[in-house]
Enzyme design. Structure first.
Site, short mmCIF file in Angstrom:
data_model
loop_
_atom_site.label_atom_id
_atom_site.label_comp_id
_atom_site.label_asym_id
_atom_site.label_seq_id
_atom_site.Cartn_x
_atom_site.Cartn_y
_atom_site.Cartn_z
N GLU A 1 30.46 -13.52 -86.17
CA GLU A 1 29.67 -12.80 -86.90
C GLU A 1 30.08 -11.34 -87.50
OE1 GLU A 1 28.85 -14.48 -84.44
OE2 GLU A 1 26.80 -15.46 -84.48
N ALA B 1 24.99 -20.90 -88.00
CA ALA B 1 23.85 -20.76 -88.53
C ALA B 1 24.42 -21.01 -90.30
CB ALA B 1 23.17 -19.40 -88.55
N GLU C 1 25.52 -20.23 -79.51
CA GLU C 1 24.47 -19.39 -79.08
C GLU C 1 23.42 -20.62 -78.63
OE1 GLU C 1 24.16 -17.19 -82.73
OE2 GLU C 1 23.90 -15.47 -81.53
N GLY D 1 26.10 -19.42 -84.36
CA GLY D 1 24.65 -20.07 -83.85
C GLY D 1 24.98 -21.33 -82.87
N1 DAK Z 1 27.19 -23.03 -92.83
C1 DAK Z 1 27.02 -23.71 -94.09
N2 DAK Z 1 27.92 -24.54 -94.12
C2 DAK Z 1 28.92 -24.62 -93.32
C3 DAK Z 1 29.32 -24.12 -92.17
C4 DAK Z 1 27.83 -23.01 -91.89
N3 DAK Z 1 28.14 -22.36 -90.96
N4 DAK Z 1 30.23 -24.38 -91.73
C5 DAK Z 1 30.76 -25.31 -92.45
N5 DAK Z 1 30.04 -25.45 -93.32
C6 DAK Z 1 30.31 -26.52 -94.47
C7 DAK Z 1 31.35 -26.18 -95.42
O1 DAK Z 1 30.92 -25.00 -96.50
C8 DAK Z 1 31.82 -27.40 -96.08
O2 DAK Z 1 30.80 -27.83 -97.15
P1 DAK Z 1 31.20 -28.53 -98.19
O3 DAK Z 1 32.21 -27.60 -99.04
O4 DAK Z 1 32.00 -29.87 -98.00
O5 DAK Z 1 29.95 -28.70 -99.37
C9 DAK Z 1 31.70 -28.23 -94.97
O6 DAK Z 1 30.58 -27.65 -94.09
C10 DAK Z 1 32.97 -28.55 -94.28
O7 DAK Z 1 33.55 -27.29 -93.81
P2 DAK Z 1 35.17 -26.83 -94.25
O8 DAK Z 1 35.64 -27.51 -95.30
O9 DAK Z 1 35.07 -25.68 -93.79
O10 DAK Z 1 35.79 -27.49 -92.71
P3 DAK Z 1 36.95 -27.13 -92.16
O11 DAK Z 1 37.63 -28.32 -91.25
O12 DAK Z 1 38.08 -26.65 -93.28
O13 DAK Z 1 36.81 -25.50 -91.39
C11 DAK Z 1 35.41 -24.25 -89.81
C12 DAK Z 1 35.78 -25.86 -90.09
C13 DAK Z 1 34.13 -24.87 -88.83
C14 DAK Z 1 36.52 -23.46 -89.29
C15 DAK Z 1 34.65 -23.79 -91.12
O14 DAK Z 1 33.77 -24.83 -91.84
C16 DAK Z 1 34.01 -22.51 -90.76
O15 DAK Z 1 34.80 -21.51 -90.62
N6 DAK Z 1 32.56 -22.63 -90.76
C17 DAK Z 1 32.01 -21.47 -90.72
C18 DAK Z 1 31.86 -20.93 -89.17
C19 DAK Z 1 31.08 -19.69 -89.04
O16 DAK Z 1 31.61 -18.53 -89.25
N7 DAK Z 1 29.87 -19.76 -88.28
C20 DAK Z 1 29.08 -18.74 -88.13
C21 DAK Z 1 28.06 -18.61 -88.86
S1 DAK Z 1 27.16 -17.13 -88.77
C22 DAK Z 1 20.55 -14.33 -87.28
C23 DAK Z 1 20.54 -15.32 -86.36
C24 DAK Z 1 21.70 -15.93 -86.26
C25 DAK Z 1 22.82 -15.79 -87.11
C26 DAK Z 1 22.85 -15.12 -88.03
C27 DAK Z 1 21.52 -14.10 -88.22
N8 DAK Z 1 19.54 -13.43 -87.47
C28 DAK Z 1 18.58 -12.69 -86.46
C29 DAK Z 1 19.12 -13.06 -88.96
C30 DAK Z 1 23.89 -16.55 -86.79
C31 DAK Z 1 24.98 -16.45 -87.66
C32 DAK Z 1 26.03 -17.55 -87.76
O17 DAK Z 1 25.87 -18.75 -86.87
#
Ligand code: DAK
Length: 261
Positions: free
Chosen positions: A131, A63, A111, A108
């Site tokens: 998360e 997400a 998921e 997400g």
């Molecule tokens: N959200 C927003 N932007 C993201 C992103 C994300 N999840 N993942 C990557 N990006 C963006 C980065 O910010 C970056 O943007 P710029 O800086 O270029 O503008 C671009 O994508 C490239 O990412 P990186 O520079 O970080 O690329 P790397 O190769 O260095 O790293 C990575 C790739 C996938 C390991 C890293 O980007 C990363 O760790 N990303 C986050 C992964 C993550 O933690 N995903 C889980 C998110 S939490 C809910 C329902 C659902 C959810 C929550 C609540 N409710 C019921 C309310 C779900 C939650 C989630 O999914």
């Protein structure tokens, strides 16, 4: 649409989440557009869907953390509902959905893949539920679907540790059905979708319903669900044709496509 591409080739539709700059992260617009795309699928023609992400690096990196970071409790709940409604629409979509996971499937992203019927991935795929490291629980069904797919013990380990796993481990624990070199993934997904699309559509739909609905109830109730859906196939053109074709001793005869009626 800004972030979703949709292409239909014959009886197979492919949905691509196209937000490569943010590794296809799911923001509200992506979720809204995905919802609209599913509503617009021509179910008279399309018999199997493929869901994938744009680019070579990421399926869906979760997400959108930027969008979520400033949400109030009420907004968080609304965002969660938007996601859950779309994921559930995918899960209960009348025809099968194959997730072709071409890179990161985190949070997400993992998921949404688990809301699909079948998961196949590329060798560079990475799965995880990060998360708890962000101060939240999985919110798009991760605690429920991961435990059902890989067992409670393995799901708890992945969720509590927030550790990512690679494609080979995802295959070993049953999170994905197969792993392909990146360049072969879409062809493999299309081949599988084409194989599904060739089978009797009403029967395939009823199989999906029987498995989805039966898995959450006890065996006595599950068997009743199966009986009803099995019975439903009779008197369809597809059932009459499929059985008549088998019984016809003329080996020269070529099987015609099922008519979906
Ligand atoms: N959200 C927003 N932007 C993201 C992103 C994300 N999840 N993942 C990557 N990006 C963006 C980065 O910010 C970056 O943007 P710029 O800086 O270029 O503008 C671009 O994508 C490239 O990412 P990186 O520079 O970080 O690329 P790397 O190769 O260095 O790293 C990575 C790739 C996938 C390991 C890293 O980007 C990363 O760790 N990303 C986050 C992964 C993550 O933690 N995903 C889980 C998110 S939490 C809910 C329902 C659902 C959810 C929550 C609540 N409710 C019921 C309310 C779900 C939650 C989630 O999914």
């Amino acid at each position: 649409m800004e972030f979703i591409l949709y292409e239909q080739k014959g009886a197979v539709g492919t949905i691509t989440i196209n937000r490569e700059k943010a590794l296809n992260a799911l923001n509200s617009t992506v979720l809204d557009e995905l919802n609209q795309t599913l509503d617009a699928v021509n179910l008279d023609e399309v018999r199997c869907l493929i869901l994938t992400g744009a680019g070579q690096k990421s399926f869906v990196a979760g997400a959108d953390i930027g969008e979520m970071s400033s949400l109030t409790k009420a907004e968080g709940e609304a965002f969660g509902k938007k996601g859950n409604d779309v994921f559930r629409k995918l899960e209960t979509f009348p025809i099968p959905v194959i997730a072709a996971i071409n890179g990161f499937a985190l949070g997400g992203g993992c998921e949404i893949a688990m809301s699909c019927d079948i998961r196949i991935c590329s060798e560079n795929a990475v799965f995880g539920q990060p998360e708890v490291g962000l101060g939240i629980t999985p919110g798009f069904g991760g605690t429920q679907r991961l435990a059902r797919l890989v067992g409670a013990g393995m799901a708890k380990q992945m969720i509590y540790t927030a550790r990512n796993i690679k494609a080979d481990e995802a295959y070993r624990i049953g999170l994905v059905n197969a792993v392909y070199p990146q360049e072969e993934l879409m062809a493999a997904a299309e081949k599988m979708a084409g194989g599904i699309a060739k089978n009797a559509p009403i029967a395939v739909r009823n199989c999906k319903k029987a498995i989805n609905e039966g898995i959450d109830v006890d065996m006595d109730a599950a068997i009743v669900i199966e009986e009803k859906l099995f019975g439903d196939c009779f008197e369809t053109e597809d059932q009459k044709y499929g059985m008549a074709f088998f019984l016809d001793k003329n080996k020269e005869k070529v099987k015609e496509p099922f008519k979906n009626c």
